[in-house]
Design an enzyme around this catalytic site. Sequence first.
Site, PDB file in Angstrom:
ATOM      1  N   ASP A 179       0.969  -1.037   0.015  1.00  0.00           N
ATOM      2  CA  ASP A 179      -0.059  -0.036  -0.053  1.00  0.00           C
ATOM      3  C   ASP A 179       0.772   1.238  -0.103  1.00  0.00           C
ATOM      4  OD1 ASP A 179      -1.369   2.341   1.013  1.00  0.00           O
ATOM      5  OD2 ASP A 179      -3.065   0.918   1.180  1.00  0.00           O
ATOM      6  N   HIS A 180       1.153   1.866  -1.132  1.00  0.00           N
ATOM      7  CA  HIS A 180       2.144   2.816  -1.061  1.00  0.00           C
ATOM      8  C   HIS A 180       2.135   4.010  -0.230  1.00  0.00           C
ATOM      9  CE1 HIS A 180      -0.459   5.163  -3.967  1.00  0.00           C
ATOM     10  NE2 HIS A 180       0.209   6.162  -3.776  1.00  0.00           N
ATOM     11  N   HIS A 242      -5.922   2.897   1.145  1.00  0.00           N
ATOM     12  CA  HIS A 242      -5.116   4.296   1.462  1.00  0.00           C
ATOM     13  C   HIS A 242      -5.785   4.826   2.754  1.00  0.00           C
ATOM     14  CE1 HIS A 242      -2.855   3.030  -2.142  1.00  0.00           C
ATOM     15  NE2 HIS A 242      -3.720   3.808  -2.987  1.00  0.00           N
TER      16      HIS A 242
HETATM   17  C1  BG6 Z   1      -3.562   4.727  -6.475  1.00  0.00           C
HETATM   18  C2  BG6 Z   1      -4.997   4.792  -6.844  1.00  0.00           C
HETATM   19  O1  BG6 Z   1      -3.427   3.754  -5.530  1.00  0.00           O
HETATM   20  O2  BG6 Z   1      -3.228   6.023  -5.664  1.00  0.00           O
HETATM   21  C3  BG6 Z   1      -4.869   5.970  -7.946  1.00  0.00           C
HETATM   22  O3  BG6 Z   1      -5.168   3.739  -7.580  1.00  0.00           O
HETATM   23  C4  BG6 Z   1      -4.517   7.095  -7.275  1.00  0.00           C
HETATM   24  O4  BG6 Z   1      -6.200   6.149  -8.403  1.00  0.00           O
HETATM   25  C5  BG6 Z   1      -3.412   7.085  -6.365  1.00  0.00           C
HETATM   26  O5  BG6 Z   1      -4.342   8.295  -8.347  1.00  0.00           O
HETATM   27  C6  BG6 Z   1      -2.781   8.507  -5.620  1.00  0.00           C
HETATM   28  O6  BG6 Z   1      -1.617   8.068  -5.092  1.00  0.00           O
HETATM   29  P1  BG6 Z   1      -1.008   9.467  -4.745  1.00  0.00           P
HETATM   30  O7  BG6 Z   1       0.502   8.839  -4.330  1.00  0.00           O
HETATM   31  O8  BG6 Z   1      -0.565  10.203  -5.948  1.00  0.00           O
HETATM   32  O9  BG6 Z   1      -1.771  10.222  -3.622  1.00  0.00           O
END
Ligand code: BG6
Length: 486
Positions: A179-180, A242
Amino acid sequence: MDAMTFVLFGATGDLAKRKIFPALYNLFVDQKLPSSFELVGLGRRQFQESEFQAQVEKSLHSFSRRPVTDPDSVAQFLSMIRYVELNVGEPADYVKLNDRISQREQQLGLPQNRVFYMSVGPELFGPIVSNLKASGLSEVTGWKRLVVEKPFGHDLVTARELNASLSRVFDEHETYRIDHYLGKPMVQNLEVLEYSNPILQALWRNRYVANVQITAAETVGVESRAGYYDHSGALRDMFQNHMLQMLMMLAMQLPKHSTADDVGFKKRKVMESLRALNPEDIAANVVRGQYAAGIMGGQEVVGYKDEPGVAPNSTTDTYIAARLWIDDYFWSEVPFYIRTGKRMKSKTTRIVIEFKDPSDKFTRTNETTTPNLLIIDIGPEAGMTFQINMKNPLTGKLEAVPIHFGSDESNVPEAYEKLIGDMMAGDSTFFAHWDEVELAWQWVEPILQAFEANEVPIHSYPAGSNGPLAAKQLLEADGYHWWLDE
Ligand code: BG6
């Protein structure tokens, strides 16, 4: 760090190009790759190894956070990269791959430590993993690890099925669900903030906190991802993973030791205390939105239903706001407001903790005070702001004053670097553990069903706005408002 073979499924895909190779390269430059390391990139297409390496090099130039200026270090990095053509549905290809990797391990004197990274569509996770087992690739004399990207399931049932199929081959401690958001420095900082600051520790509870607001607003729309997004929506795409992961990191009670097991245990406690929504309460606590046409950066942009690939009568949510309650000793009675949406006014991921305001009037001058706030900016800029009340020495009037801490460091490691580095070191603290994923799906499930049954209205909001009016009213009903909406 242990020597290892890093087997990358989907090596010619977008994620590998944008995130995985640049992350590995930066880890290499920081000397955080093991000295004996080999990456085997797998793809359907036929490539000469040199062609594939040239592609990887290109991706470094386009996406590495550090400028790629040293040809020697690039050449050294590329020399660790192989390419093998593999049809994921063809068992014989896995057997060949196993022979090849085993031979190479012997040649290089590498122990049988293997990472299997699934940078492919989720429908392939299960079939690939069964083939890993059938071919003997997952039978190792050292350790094995499986890395999977989101989405982890489409709902509770499919997530359970997926987990059951993966866990036939990989134990939970061998499974790293990315989960980044858990790799973002300020999300990781949440635990540290509380650990290392008695001031915050003392305040982190219902006695002092009035409400908590978590926002992940994006300016992008559905882009070219309608095929996936129109069957997913904001609830599945952002909220189930997230947003709830950020909630867990924020609301968990400090474990005695910051180990993967202890952190996982405390996060699970948060999810277990999260009040389940009864079907009849959903419409009152959840706002579903979808963007309509609007103006962004001076340009007209189309509404969601007019985006290429989106069904013209789509009811997919591009925005969610919800009010949640954690029924435990520390947080009971504190509403948590969580929202996320596409095509919003600005790109901001932020947590605001609003403190209770017992002194709503400063009696001597009868001036109204503003609640104290702790603002944690997760991105794009990382930082923290305290808002407190002070008398302005010039005007003599009471004012809310921000005290801001930001880092000047623009070149901080990317989430993927941090997460891949942790995984290679065998540390799963900042990964989504199965219990958390399952409990998150369990919490979200009645909302998915209410959406499906059309029991929750779909509010439209103009692209470039702060979301639907109903989300504003959600807080106003409790006497609050979203902080910092421009
Ligand atoms: C991803 C989603 O996990 O996270 C995307 O699938 C989203 O839809 C993205 O745009 C958002 O990541 P960050 O790091 O740009 O907030």
